[in-house]
Write a protein that holds these residues in place. Structure first.
Motif, PDB file in Angstrom:
ATOM      1  N   GLU A   7       0.064  -1.528   3.831  1.00 33.23           N
ATOM      2  CA  GLU A   7      -1.304  -1.141   4.169  1.00 33.23           C
ATOM      3  C   GLU A   7      -1.389   0.352   4.469  1.00 33.23           C
ATOM      4  OE1 GLU A   7       0.279  -3.585   5.892  1.00 33.23           O
ATOM      5  OE2 GLU A   7      -0.702  -5.415   5.218  1.00 33.23           O
ATOM      6  N   ALA A   8      -0.401   0.881   5.211  1.00 33.48           N
ATOM      7  CA  ALA A   8      -0.404   2.307   5.546  1.00 33.48           C
ATOM      8  C   ALA A   8      -0.259   3.168   4.301  1.00 33.48           C
ATOM      9  CB  ALA A   8       0.715   2.613   6.535  1.00 33.48           C
ATOM     10  N   ALA A   9       0.558   2.739   3.348  1.00 35.59           N
ATOM     11  CA  ALA A   9       0.723   3.496   2.107  1.00 35.59           C
ATOM     12  C   ALA A   9      -0.571   3.518   1.310  1.00 35.59           C
ATOM     13  CB  ALA A   9       1.861   2.891   1.278  1.00 35.59           C
ATOM     14  N   GLU A  10      -1.305   2.410   1.293  1.00 37.72           N
ATOM     15  CA  GLU A  10      -2.598   2.371   0.591  1.00 37.72           C
ATOM     16  C   GLU A  10      -3.607   3.286   1.269  1.00 37.72           C
ATOM     17  OE1 GLU A  10      -3.862  -1.666   0.307  1.00 37.72           O
ATOM     18  OE2 GLU A  10      -2.223  -2.216  -1.032  1.00 37.72           O
ATOM     19  N   ILE A  11      -3.625   3.306   2.597  1.00 31.42           N
ATOM     20  CA  ILE A  11      -4.554   4.162   3.327  1.00 31.42           C
ATOM     21  C   ILE A  11      -4.252   5.635   3.051  1.00 31.42           C
ATOM     22  CG2 ILE A  11      -5.246   4.922   5.647  1.00 31.42           C
ATOM     23  CD1 ILE A  11      -4.812   2.006   6.544  1.00 31.42           C
ATOM     24  N   LEU A  12      -2.969   6.001   3.049  1.00 32.40           N
ATOM     25  CA  LEU A  12      -2.578   7.388   2.827  1.00 32.40           C
ATOM     26  C   LEU A  12      -2.551   7.770   1.348  1.00 32.40           C
ATOM     27  CD1 LEU A  12       0.330   7.605   5.410  1.00 32.40           C
ATOM     28  CD2 LEU A  12      -1.933   8.643   5.595  1.00 32.40           C
ATOM     29  N   TRP A  38       8.401  -2.273   9.566  1.00 33.17           N
ATOM     30  CA  TRP A  38       7.853  -1.115  10.258  1.00 33.17           C
ATOM     31  C   TRP A  38       6.394  -1.389  10.613  1.00 33.17           C
ATOM     32  CZ3 TRP A  38      10.188   3.137  12.055  1.00 33.17           C
ATOM     33  CH2 TRP A  38      11.443   3.468  11.556  1.00 33.17           C
ATOM     34  N   LEU A  39       6.002  -1.024  11.819  1.00 35.28           N
ATOM     35  CA  LEU A  39       4.616  -1.145  12.265  1.00 35.28           C
ATOM     36  C   LEU A  39       4.129   0.223  12.719  1.00 35.28           C
ATOM     37  CD1 LEU A  39       4.833  -4.447  14.314  1.00 35.28           C
ATOM     38  CD2 LEU A  39       3.993  -4.141  11.997  1.00 35.28           C
ATOM     39  N   MET A  40       2.889   0.580  12.288  1.00 37.87           N
ATOM     40  CA  MET A  40       2.343   1.901  12.594  1.00 37.87           C
ATOM     41  C   MET A  40       0.937   1.763  13.179  1.00 37.87           C
ATOM     42  SD  MET A  40       3.543   3.368   9.012  1.00 37.87           S
ATOM     43  CE  MET A  40       3.905   1.724   8.483  1.00 37.87           C
ATOM     44  N   LYS A  46      -6.230   6.228  10.120  1.00 39.57           N
ATOM     45  CA  LYS A  46      -5.039   6.573   9.343  1.00 39.57           C
ATOM     46  C   LYS A  46      -3.842   6.737  10.254  1.00 39.57           C
ATOM     47  CE  LYS A  46      -7.267   9.076   5.619  1.00 39.57           C
ATOM     48  NZ  LYS A  46      -7.242  10.277   4.815  1.00 39.57           N
ATOM     49  N   PRO A  47      -2.637   6.488   9.734  1.00 39.52           N
ATOM     50  CA  PRO A  47      -1.439   6.818  10.503  1.00 39.52           C
ATOM     51  C   PRO A  47      -1.282   8.338  10.589  1.00 39.52           C
ATOM     52  CG  PRO A  47      -0.927   5.268   8.735  1.00 39.52           C
ATOM     53  CD  PRO A  47      -2.318   5.738   8.526  1.00 39.52           C
ATOM     54  N   LEU A  48      -0.802   8.846  11.725  1.00 42.13           N
ATOM     55  CA  LEU A  48      -0.581  10.281  11.873  1.00 42.13           C
ATOM     56  C   LEU A  48       0.798  10.643  11.333  1.00 42.13           C
ATOM     57  CD1 LEU A  48      -1.946  11.221  15.397  1.00 42.13           C
ATOM     58  CD2 LEU A  48      -2.905  11.770  13.180  1.00 42.13           C
ATOM     59  N   ILE A  49       0.829  11.644  10.466  1.00 46.56           N
ATOM     60  CA  ILE A  49       2.076  12.115   9.882  1.00 46.56           C
ATOM     61  C   ILE A  49       2.343  13.518  10.409  1.00 46.56           C
ATOM     62  CG2 ILE A  49       3.329  12.559   7.729  1.00 46.56           C
ATOM     63  CD1 ILE A  49       2.472   9.666   7.979  1.00 46.56           C
ATOM     64  N   TRP A  60      -2.784  13.738   1.632  1.00 46.68           N
ATOM     65  CA  TRP A  60      -3.589  12.784   2.390  1.00 46.68           C
ATOM     66  C   TRP A  60      -4.340  13.449   3.542  1.00 46.68           C
ATOM     67  CZ3 TRP A  60       1.796  12.478   2.484  1.00 46.68           C
ATOM     68  CH2 TRP A  60       2.386  12.882   3.666  1.00 46.68           C
ATOM     69  N   ARG A  61      -4.053  14.686   3.837  1.00 47.85           N
ATOM     70  CA  ARG A  61      -4.733  15.356   4.943  1.00 47.85           C
ATOM     71  C   ARG A  61      -6.108  15.891   4.554  1.00 47.85           C
ATOM     72  NH1 ARG A  61      -1.456  16.192   9.409  1.00 47.85           N
ATOM     73  NH2 ARG A  61       0.744  15.999   8.966  1.00 47.85           N
TER      74      ARG A  61
END
Length: 162
Positions: A7-12, A38-40, A46-49, A60-61
């Motif tokens: 899910e995080a990869a799709e969002i980013l 892994w849980l984010m 969005k997850p913060l990178i 993605w930014r």
């Protein structure tokens, strides 16, 4: 809200393999591993990178902003309609960006960029913002409505029927 790797990869908008590399480098804020998963946490959707030290800037930014639709009420046409007993459309809908994604594609043709649609009524399905700027008018208008949603323009016939 907490999401997994897929899910995080799709969002980013990156691959899961690239996200796993970022996770192993410790660049994902608040990410933790439970068992083999892994849980984010999500921050503003969005997850913060964390920023890396080398390589190109991450894509993605800087997501593309959707095209804005601006709705004007033409006061000159209102006065003209009253003076000459006419029923010309007084609402102007301006859409910047891709014409097929917005207003009524059959009325816009195939031109790109800014388009104007005139009508008697406008339906706005989602949120909108009414703006009043007397010091910096847009096209002479001091009050207008802005929305990122698609709008539907309704135009009457000359006799006033719908």
């Amino acid at each position: 809200m907490i999401v997994g790797t897929k899910e995080a990869a799709e969002i980013l908008n990156i691959s899961t393999a690239r996200l796993r590399v970022l996770l192993l480098q410790g660049r994902v804020e608040g990410a933790y591993k439970t068992g083999r998963m892994w849980l984010m946490p999500l921050f503003s959707g969005k997850p913060l990178i964390k920023r890396g030290k080398r390589g190109p800037a991450p894509r993605w930014r800087n997501p593309r902003k959707p095209a804005k639709t601006i709705i004007h009420v033409n006061s000159q046409r209102i006065r003209s309609n009253q003076k000459y007993q006419q029923r010309q459309p007084v609402i102007t809908v301006k859409k910047w960006g891709d014409p097929a994604s917005g207003i009524d594609a059959r009325k816009q043709g195939t031109q790109k960029g800014k388009t104007n649609i005139y009508g008697h009524e406008v339906e706005i399905p989602g949120g909108c913002r009414v703006v009043y700027r007397p010091d910096s008018p847009r096209c002479g208008a001091k009050v207008w409505i802005e929305t990122f949603d698609n709008v539907r323009v309704i135009s009457w016939q000359e006799d006033g029927s719908g």
